[in-house]
Design an enzyme around this catalytic site. Structure first.
Site, short mmCIF file in Angstrom:
data_model
loop_
_atom_site.label_atom_id
_atom_site.label_comp_id
_atom_site.label_asym_id
_atom_site.label_seq_id
_atom_site.Cartn_x
_atom_site.Cartn_y
_atom_site.Cartn_z
N HIS A 65 0.76 -1.42 -0.53
CA HIS A 65 0.15 0.29 -0.16
C HIS A 65 0.88 1.23 -0.03
O HIS A 65 0.10 2.12 0.62
CB HIS A 65 -1.02 0.04 1.30
CG HIS A 65 -1.72 -0.78 1.19
ND1 HIS A 65 -3.65 -1.05 0.05
CD2 HIS A 65 -2.24 -2.53 1.65
CE1 HIS A 65 -3.33 -1.88 0.90
NE2 HIS A 65 -3.28 -3.16 1.36
N ASN A 137 -10.24 -2.12 2.70
CA ASN A 137 -9.73 -2.55 1.15
C ASN A 137 -11.50 -2.49 0.32
O ASN A 137 -12.31 -2.19 0.85
CB ASN A 137 -9.51 -4.11 0.23
CG ASN A 137 -8.11 -4.20 1.17
OD1 ASN A 137 -7.64 -3.45 1.44
ND2 ASN A 137 -7.52 -5.48 1.02
N HIS A 329 -3.83 0.80 11.75
CA HIS A 329 -3.78 -0.08 12.89
C HIS A 329 -5.12 -0.44 13.39
O HIS A 329 -5.74 -0.11 14.38
CB HIS A 329 -2.75 0.34 14.21
CG HIS A 329 -2.27 -1.10 14.45
ND1 HIS A 329 -2.88 -1.83 14.96
CD2 HIS A 329 -1.30 -1.67 15.45
CE1 HIS A 329 -2.37 -3.55 15.56
NE2 HIS A 329 -1.10 -2.78 16.27
N TYR A 352 0.67 -4.57 12.38
CA TYR A 352 1.07 -3.03 11.78
C TYR A 352 1.82 -2.00 12.77
O TYR A 352 2.54 -1.25 12.43
CB TYR A 352 -1.07 -2.11 11.58
CG TYR A 352 -1.35 -2.48 10.72
CD1 TYR A 352 -1.99 -4.69 10.16
CD2 TYR A 352 -1.84 -1.72 9.82
CE1 TYR A 352 -2.33 -4.74 9.30
CE2 TYR A 352 -2.46 -2.57 8.54
CZ TYR A 352 -2.59 -3.70 7.96
OH TYR A 352 -2.78 -4.52 6.85
FE1 HDE Z 1 -2.20 -4.62 5.23
N1 HDE Z 1 -0.76 -3.99 6.34
N2 HDE Z 1 -1.21 -6.65 5.78
N3 HDE Z 1 -4.39 -5.67 4.92
N4 HDE Z 1 -3.24 -3.05 5.10
C1 HDE Z 1 0.49 -2.57 5.87
O1 HDE Z 1 0.81 -1.52 7.63
C2 HDE Z 1 -0.60 -6.61 6.65
C3 HDE Z 1 -4.72 -6.83 5.14
C4 HDE Z 1 -3.91 -2.68 4.56
O2 HDE Z 1 -3.25 3.55 3.85
C5 HDE Z 1 1.13 -2.57 5.85
O3 HDE Z 1 1.40 0.76 7.56
C6 HDE Z 1 -0.43 -7.98 7.27
C7 HDE Z 1 -5.52 -7.00 5.05
C8 HDE Z 1 -4.14 -1.68 4.05
O4 HDE Z 1 -1.22 3.25 5.47
C9 HDE Z 1 1.53 -3.77 6.58
C10 HDE Z 1 -1.82 -8.69 6.26
C11 HDE Z 1 -6.23 -6.01 4.31
C12 HDE Z 1 -3.05 -1.09 4.11
C13 HDE Z 1 0.57 -4.58 6.21
C14 HDE Z 1 -2.54 -7.90 6.01
C15 HDE Z 1 -4.89 -4.93 4.50
C16 HDE Z 1 -2.42 -1.75 4.02
C17 HDE Z 1 2.16 -1.36 5.53
C18 HDE Z 1 -2.28 -10.42 6.47
C19 HDE Z 1 -7.78 -5.54 3.83
C20 HDE Z 1 -2.66 0.81 3.76
C21 HDE Z 1 2.22 -0.16 5.95
C22 HDE Z 1 -2.44 -10.65 8.08
C23 HDE Z 1 -8.83 -5.76 5.31
C24 HDE Z 1 -2.54 1.42 5.56
C25 HDE Z 1 1.55 -0.20 7.22
C26 HDE Z 1 -2.88 3.44 4.46
C27 HDE Z 1 -1.32 -1.72 5.05
C28 HDE Z 1 0.38 -5.74 6.68
C29 HDE Z 1 -3.23 -7.98 5.57
C30 HDE Z 1 -5.61 -3.79 4.08
C31 HDE Z 1 2.70 -4.30 6.28
C32 HDE Z 1 0.44 -8.64 7.56
C33 HDE Z 1 -6.92 -8.89 5.08
C34 HDE Z 1 -5.23 -0.44 3.67
O5 HDE Z 1 1.18 -3.40 8.16
#
Ligand code: HDE
Length: 667
Positions: A65, A137, A329, A352
């Site tokens: 993202h 999402n 988060h 997060y």
């Molecule tokens: Fe994320 N995801 N994600 N994700 N995600 C990040 O956090 C992660 C997941 C989503 O505008 C990171 O601050 C793991 C689902 C959005 O700043 C990180 C898993 C969904 C955003 C991270 C998921 C999301 C992130 C990267 C599996 C939809 C952007 C930077 C368990 C419900 C937020 C950050 C923004 C961002 C990890 C799965 C949506 C790396 C480990 C499911 C919208 O922490």
């Protein structure tokens, strides 16, 4: 969010150029040298300070993202959720400041906006009971069921590690290698290959919290809920050829659209809604496991109840300070809302916080203005990198007497206190295994396919055929076609024929009793036309009166007229906004060709692209011959000809309520 007038939040103050320490400077264009021809002196503090700061301007981009855009706004609650949650910001009439960031997933920070990808939709609610982040999402299901798989899916989707290409695309071998082997991704992949993967703008995207959350009301009753965002402008996507063009013509397409709309006062809006399910020990609804993030609950089974409205009404003043540094988060929860044991959500709760520490340089990122809660914080956390608070008191520990016992723990029975919702756990063993209910990877993928209209199905077939066509390894292509055969035989057959492969033989034949969910289609409803962009194409001999008539009509209808002319300047009194050199059909929702337009390759391009992309085209008296000249059939649906500008525009406006002339695709 910084308060507008807080001195501490204002980085730039005063009229003088100064050093970082506040000394007024007389020159910032020349280094301090031994004579005009040098050498440069080590003593030049200003040079070193300026360049050192510059050398450290970049921070690591988000692991996923990375590419995004954001806006400030407000959330006003309808109060309709108060029967299921005691959350203060969901009480009737409560207005909460918010910051919403939209993003693509795979591309790096400088990648193009209109790539085929899932989009992030994250909202930070600065509630009076603390920050609540809804980090969702634009697709209601996810690729994986367990957080431990996240590095695998992301490594597969990111550019290939040898040459680091392709950027921001899933159309490559590693992605399809992984998802064809890992069939729990099938449902999500279907959504990503559908029109949802190429939204027209952030303003026309739905949003989904995906996971099921547990909520608790003031009486202590609990329910399970799923969150939905519904755009009031309607859901709308690009078509693939258009998306590819946009990425070249305007890589900032979505970012620009959001900022321009807010600047013009056309504030984007979404209704927040919830689906509510009884909190039963099985955590399932009608056989759908509510802890499985690859499954949705059809709206036909459980309606989405609107609970409030989000309006984005202020652009960030500084991209880095706000959009880049905002830290979401899923564990930022408020009293009345809690998580469930969805294994994907549980892993996110760790991730997060962890990622912000390396991305934002330490544990004090919640002190950055955009991340600060709008309520008192007394957390006993101290020191650390980038500490900006000057803490007072001598007893940063509990219990204490030296600070009079302060801070005090809150009353667990108070609705404003955050207490994890008590949940009885079944007798279980420690093991690495998913529940059997997670095993069905195809039924809902099939439901999605069956819910699309024929034109949406064709787009999905084309997307699979395109993406797999970019894979070099034929075994991967064939394996994915075999996966599709488990979803639907016709789908697999159509993709296979485009790839010159044989339709696969599924291990699991598609179920024959799957009901469609019409709510999953983006076509069929009528939406407001506000903000739709209509190109008024003029030529050397166009009567300026007609331009004024068209402009006034469009403005009156809430649409945005864009006057296009061979060269810059004015047509009558109306300023020219695009010349034939700068006009692009991709930034227009419809075309109006006025009288006096000569044949020109640009006019031909605008017409043929608008026609191919199912856009409405109105041609005023005299210009009809151009349709024939550029191969646009005047009898096609959504093509209007006639002498009267106003009556043509009336037809255009009615058509635009459906976004595109969908029936042209079948003609
Ligand atoms: Fe994320 N995801 N994600 N994700 N995600 C990040 O956090 C992660 C997941 C989503 O505008 C990171 O601050 C793991 C689902 C959005 O700043 C990180 C898993 C969904 C955003 C991270 C998921 C999301 C992130 C990267 C599996 C939809 C952007 C930077 C368990 C419900 C937020 C950050 C923004 C961002 C990890 C799965 C949506 C790396 C480990 C499911 C919208 O922490």
């Amino acid at each position: 969010m910084p308060s507008k007038d807080s001195q501490a939040d204002q980085a730039q103050q005063g009229d003088w150029l100064t050093s970082a320490q506040g000394a007024r400077l007389v020159d910032t264009d020349h280094s301090l040298k031994a004579g005009p021809r040098g050498p440069v002196l080590l003593q030049d503090h200003h040079l070193r300070e300026k360049i050192t700061h510059f050398d450290h301007e970049r921070i690591p981009e988000r692991v996923v993202h990375a590419r995004g855009a954001a806006a400030h706004g407000t959330f006003v609650s309808y109060g309709t959720a108060s029967n299921v949650t005691k959350a203060e910001f969901l009480r009737k009439g409560v207005e909460t400041p918010v910051f919403t960031r939209f993003s693509s997933v795979v591309g790096s920070r400088g990648s193009a906006d209109a790539v085929r990808d899932t989009r992030g939709f994250s909202t930070k609610f600065y509630t009076s009971d603390g920050v609540f982040d809804l980090v969702g999402n634009n697709i209601p299901v996810f690729f994986i069921q367990d957080a431990v798989k996240f590095p695998d899916v992301v490594h597969a989707a990111k550019p290939q590690p040898d040459r680091e290409i392709p950027q921001a695309q899933s159309a490559h071998d590693t992605f399809w290698d992984f998802v064809s082997l890992h069939t729990e991704a099938t449902h999500h992949t279907m959504w990503q290959m559908s029109d949802r993967g190429i939204p027209r703008s952030f303003r026309t995207m739905e949003g989904f919290g995906i996971h099921t959350f547990r909520v608790e009301n003031s009486d202590g009753d609990t329910s399970l809920v799923k969150f939905h965002w519904k755009p009031t402008a309607g859901v709308h996507s690009l078509v693939w050829e258009e998306a590819q063009m946009v990425n070249g013509i305007d890589p900032d397409f979505h970012r620009r659209d959001l900022a321009d709309a807010i600047e013009a006062g056309a504030f984007p809006e979404w209704e927040l809604g919830i689906q509510v399910f009884p909190d039963t020990p099985e955590e399932t609804f009608e056989g759908i496991d509510l802890l499985d993030p690859t499954k949705l609950v059809p709206e036909e089974l459980v309606a989405v109840q609107p609970i409030g409205k989000l309006t984005l009404n202020r652009n960030p003043s500084n991209y880095f300070a706000e959009t880049e540094q905002v830290a979401f988060h899923p564990g930022h929860l408020v009293p009345g809302i809690d998580v469930t044991n969805d294994p994907l959500l549980q892993g996110r709760l760790f991730s997060y916080l962890d990622t912000q520490i390396s991305r934002l340089g330490g544990p004090n990122f919640s002190q950055i203005p955009i991340n600060r809660p709008h309520c008192p914080v007394n957390d006993l956390f101290r020191d650390g990198m980038h500490q900006t608070a000057v803490h007072t008191g001598v007893a940063p520990y509990k219990p204490n007497t030296l600070d009079g016992g302060n801070p005090f723990t809150a009353d667990p029975d108070d609705d404003h206190t955050f207490v994890e919702i008590a949940q009885e756990l079944p007798k279980s063993v420690k093991e690495r295994r998913s529940p059997v209910s997670f095993d069905d990877h195809f039924t809902q993928a099939r439901m999605f396919w069956l819910s699309l209209t024929p034109v949406e199905q064709s787009h999905l077939v084309d997307a699979f055929t395109f993406e797999l066509g970019k894979c070099w390894d034929e075994t991967i292509r064939q394996r994915e076609v075999d996966v599709l055969a488990a979803v639907d035989a016709e789908l697999a057959q159509r993709v296979a024929s485009g790839l010159g492969l044989s339709p696969g033989r599924p291990n699991t034949p598609p179920a024959d009793d799957v009901a469609a969910s019409p709510a999953l289609s983006q076509i069929g409803e009528k939406w407001p036309v506000d903000g739709r962009r209509v190109g008024i194409v003029t030529g050397p001999k166009t009567d300026p009166k007609h331009v004024v008539t068209a402009r006034d009509f469009l403005v009156e209808a809430g649409m945005v007229p864009i006057t296009i002319a061979p060269v810059g300047g004015r047509v009558g009194d109306v300023p020219v906004e695009r010349t034939y050199l700068t006009a692009a059909s991709s930034e227009l929702d419809a075309l109006l060709l006025l009288d006096g337009v000569d044949a020109d390759p640009v006019v031909g391009l605008l017409l043929s692209e608008a026609w191919r992309h199912l856009k409405f085209i109105a041609v005023a008296g005299g210009a009809d011959a151009l349709l024939e000249e550029y191969g646009v059939p005047a009898s096609d649906p959504g093509i209007f000809t006639g002498a009267q500008v106003k009556s043509l525009l009336t037809k255009l406006r009615t058509g635009l309520e459906e976004h595109r002339a969908w029936s042209r695709a079948d003609s």
